[in-house]
Design a protein around this motif. Structure first.
Motif, PDB file in Angstrom:
ATOM      1  N   TRP A  43       0.809  -1.221   0.000  1.00 16.30           N
ATOM      2  CA  TRP A  43       0.000   0.000   0.000  1.00 16.30           C
ATOM      3  C   TRP A  43       0.841   1.270   0.000  1.00 16.30           C
ATOM      4  O   TRP A  43       0.501   2.211  -0.731  1.00 16.30           O
ATOM      5  N   PRO A  44       1.937   1.359   0.777  1.00 18.17           N
ATOM      6  CA  PRO A  44       2.772   2.574   0.652  1.00 18.17           C
ATOM      7  C   PRO A  44       3.306   2.786  -0.757  1.00 18.17           C
ATOM      8  O   PRO A  44       3.351   3.916  -1.253  1.00 18.17           O
ATOM      9  N   ARG A  45       3.704   1.683  -1.428  1.00 16.93           N
ATOM     10  CA  ARG A  45       4.227   1.826  -2.784  1.00 16.93           C
ATOM     11  C   ARG A  45       3.130   2.220  -3.767  1.00 16.93           C
ATOM     12  O   ARG A  45       3.332   3.035  -4.664  1.00 16.93           O
ATOM     13  N   MET A  46       1.937   1.607  -3.613  1.00 12.19           N
ATOM     14  CA  MET A  46       0.849   1.871  -4.551  1.00 12.19           C
ATOM     15  C   MET A  46       0.329   3.299  -4.436  1.00 12.19           C
ATOM     16  O   MET A  46      -0.075   3.900  -5.435  1.00 12.19           O
ATOM     17  N   THR A  47       0.325   3.848  -3.233  1.00  6.70           N
ATOM     18  CA  THR A  47      -0.265   5.173  -3.013  1.00  6.70           C
ATOM     19  C   THR A  47       0.773   6.281  -2.966  1.00  6.70           C
ATOM     20  O   THR A  47       0.416   7.449  -2.825  1.00  6.70           O
ATOM     21  N   GLY A  48       2.064   5.933  -3.084  1.00  6.89           N
ATOM     22  CA  GLY A  48       3.106   6.942  -3.095  1.00  6.89           C
ATOM     23  C   GLY A  48       3.221   7.720  -1.793  1.00  6.89           C
ATOM     24  O   GLY A  48       3.430   8.936  -1.803  1.00  6.89           O
ATOM     25  N   LEU A  49       3.107   7.043  -0.654  1.00 11.25           N
ATOM     26  CA  LEU A  49       3.196   7.713   0.645  1.00 11.25           C
ATOM     27  C   LEU A  49       4.570   8.362   0.838  1.00 11.25           C
ATOM     28  O   LEU A  49       5.583   7.823   0.390  1.00 11.25           O
TER      29      LEU A  49
ATOM     30  N   ARG B 125       6.959  10.133   6.134  1.00 17.00           N
ATOM     31  CA  ARG B 125       6.187  10.132   7.388  1.00 17.00           C
ATOM     32  C   ARG B 125       5.047   9.107   7.312  1.00 17.00           C
ATOM     33  O   ARG B 125       4.793   8.373   8.269  1.00 17.00           O
ATOM     34  N   GLY B 126       4.370   9.058   6.182  1.00 12.94           N
ATOM     35  CA  GLY B 126       3.277   8.104   6.023  1.00 12.94           C
ATOM     36  C   GLY B 126       3.762   6.674   6.071  1.00 12.94           C
ATOM     37  O   GLY B 126       3.141   5.808   6.698  1.00 12.94           O
ATOM     38  N   ARG B 127       4.888   6.390   5.407  1.00 13.66           N
ATOM     39  CA  ARG B 127       5.444   5.027   5.433  1.00 13.66           C
ATOM     40  C   ARG B 127       5.831   4.627   6.851  1.00 13.66           C
ATOM     41  O   ARG B 127       5.626   3.489   7.268  1.00 13.66           O
ATOM     42  N   ALA B 128       6.378   5.581   7.603  1.00 14.49           N
ATOM     43  CA  ALA B 128       6.774   5.283   8.983  1.00 14.49           C
ATOM     44  C   ALA B 128       5.552   4.970   9.844  1.00 14.49           C
ATOM     45  O   ALA B 128       5.588   4.070  10.687  1.00 14.49           O
ATOM     46  N   ALA B 129       4.447   5.688   9.623  1.00 17.40           N
ATOM     47  CA  ALA B 129       3.227   5.428  10.390  1.00 17.40           C
ATOM     48  C   ALA B 129       2.679   4.037  10.072  1.00 17.40           C
ATOM     49  O   ALA B 129       2.250   3.300  10.972  1.00 17.40           O
TER      50      ALA B 129
ATOM     51  N   VAL C 137      -6.449  -3.014  13.000  1.00 14.63           N
ATOM     52  CA  VAL C 137      -5.369  -2.070  13.254  1.00 14.63           C
ATOM     53  C   VAL C 137      -5.763  -0.704  12.682  1.00 14.63           C
ATOM     54  O   VAL C 137      -6.441  -0.628  11.652  1.00 14.63           O
ATOM     55  N   ARG C 138      -5.353   0.346  13.376  1.00 11.93           N
ATOM     56  CA  ARG C 138      -5.601   1.715  12.921  1.00 11.93           C
ATOM     57  C   ARG C 138      -4.284   2.374  12.518  1.00 11.93           C
ATOM     58  O   ARG C 138      -3.250   2.160  13.149  1.00 11.93           O
ATOM     59  N   VAL C 139      -4.371   3.200  11.478  1.00 11.29           N
ATOM     60  CA  VAL C 139      -3.269   4.068  11.078  1.00 11.29           C
ATOM     61  C   VAL C 139      -3.861   5.455  10.902  1.00 11.29           C
ATOM     62  O   VAL C 139      -4.506   5.744   9.885  1.00 11.29           O
ATOM     63  N   GLY C 140      -3.697   6.314  11.897  1.00 11.81           N
ATOM     64  CA  GLY C 140      -4.332   7.619  11.839  1.00 11.81           C
ATOM     65  C   GLY C 140      -5.844   7.472  11.794  1.00 11.81           C
ATOM     66  O   GLY C 140      -6.452   6.848  12.660  1.00 11.81           O
TER      67      GLY C 140
END
Length: 337
Positions: A255-261, A264-268, A285-288
């Protein structure tokens, strides 16, 4: 509940008492509790796959491929490939190969849902996929749902639902609560303004033409809560831990690769994945503001006098029939030109 339903449930109950299996009773108690916590059946839509009726097994039909395709033509393409590879690898008889390749040629030209080849009947079958819902959303795995003997977080791309080879037998006893669900689903049809008129008519007609219900093995997937609604984020897999592994892989890689995070987003996402793995058997699980959950999915296939239901007139396709593999001669020679 009619007398016929009561007799069938009484028979299933008598079988449970006769077997006196503590594990079965725990599973039944788990299902009863789930029916109270998640009382609503939420339709996700039709799914398609393949079934086969072998000469020695007739009139029984068995599942040939996972019933997970989103469109009928995807299942027809799978049948095309299955028969082509049978002709390539499973026979040295030119006549049998000609018969198999004739079925392949038909599937390349027309959107047919049943063919006969080499003594067997092959059918594109239609199912409905649904989840259970309650006050806190979609049902997660139950404590009695089977887990793999060895649980690993390593990526394994071949985890698929486990119905291959199972008989599509509506009369097969599967427990008291499962039996009650099957009986209740006999009269199930689509309703509401969210469905086109054709789908509503076909659904009502199917209750009459295919009144019995066969349930496929329970499967699991990852869903995401977004804008007040749940949406699927993964394919179906056979166990809760397979879905947990998909969720972990999504957070740490896909998902980080697909959405271009950004960093900071990848770390979260990475921190959320670490918490999720540490909990071992967590299902959420929650992320933000994002929430991901492992969800329990059930599927049904309607059956009639001539076996499992095929695609309905209102089921739509995304592409027409086409040639998938190169031409093959009756002697097995393949033309790659």
């Amino acid at each position: 509940m009619g007398d016929d339903w009561k007799r069938q449930l009484d028979r299933i109950h008598e079988g449970l008492v006769r077997r006196d299996d503590p594990a079965e009773w725990v599973t039944e108690a788990d299902a009863v509790e789930a029916s109270y916590r998640y009382p609503n059946l939420l339709l996700r839509g039709p799914v398609f796959g393949l079934a086969v009726q072998e000469p020695a097994d007739a009139p029984r039909w068995r599942v040939l491929t996972e019933v997970t395709c989103g469109r009928p033509q995807e299942a027809r393409d799978s049948l095309n490939s299955h028969l082509w590879f049978q002709a390539k690898d499973d026979t040295d008889d030119p006549e049998v190969r000609r018969e198999l390749l004739a079925a392949v040629a038909l599937l390349e030209r027309e959107p047919v849902d049943e063919v006969r080849a080499a003594g067997s009947r092959y059918r594109v079958i239609r199912g409905d996929e649904f989840a259970r819902g309650g006050d806190d959303g979609l049902e997660p795995p139950r404590p009695t749902d089977p887990e793999p003997a060895k649980r690993s977080w390593e990526f394994t791309p071949d985890a698929r639902p486990s119905e291959l080879g199972m008989p599509l037998d509506p009369g097969r006893e599967q427990g008291l609560m499962t039996g009650a669900l099957k009986l209740a689903l006999r009269d199930f049809s689509y309703s509401g303004t969210g469905f086109p008129d054709g789908m509503l008519r076909d659904s009502v007609s199917a209750v009459r033409t295919h009144p019995e219900v066969a349930l496929l093995p329970v499967a699991f997937c990852v869903v995401e809560r977004l804008d007040g609604r749940w949406r699927p984020r993964s394919a179906l897999v056979p166990t809760p831990h397979d879905a947990r592994r998909v969720l972990n892989d999504g957070l740490t890689d896909f998902w980080p690769r697909m959405t271009g995070l950004d960093e900071r987003g990848r770390a979260a996402y990475a921190r959320a994945a670490e918490r999720f793995r540490a909990a071992e058997r967590a299902d959420e699980v929650r992320v933000g503001d994002e929430m991901f959950r492992v969800c329990r999915i059930e599927r049904m296939v309607r059956c009639g006098a001539d076996g499992p239901e095929g695609p309905r007139p209102s089921d739509t396709d995304s592409h027409p029939p086409e040639r998938i593999h190169p031409p093959m001669a009756a002697d097995g020679t393949i033309d790659y030109s």
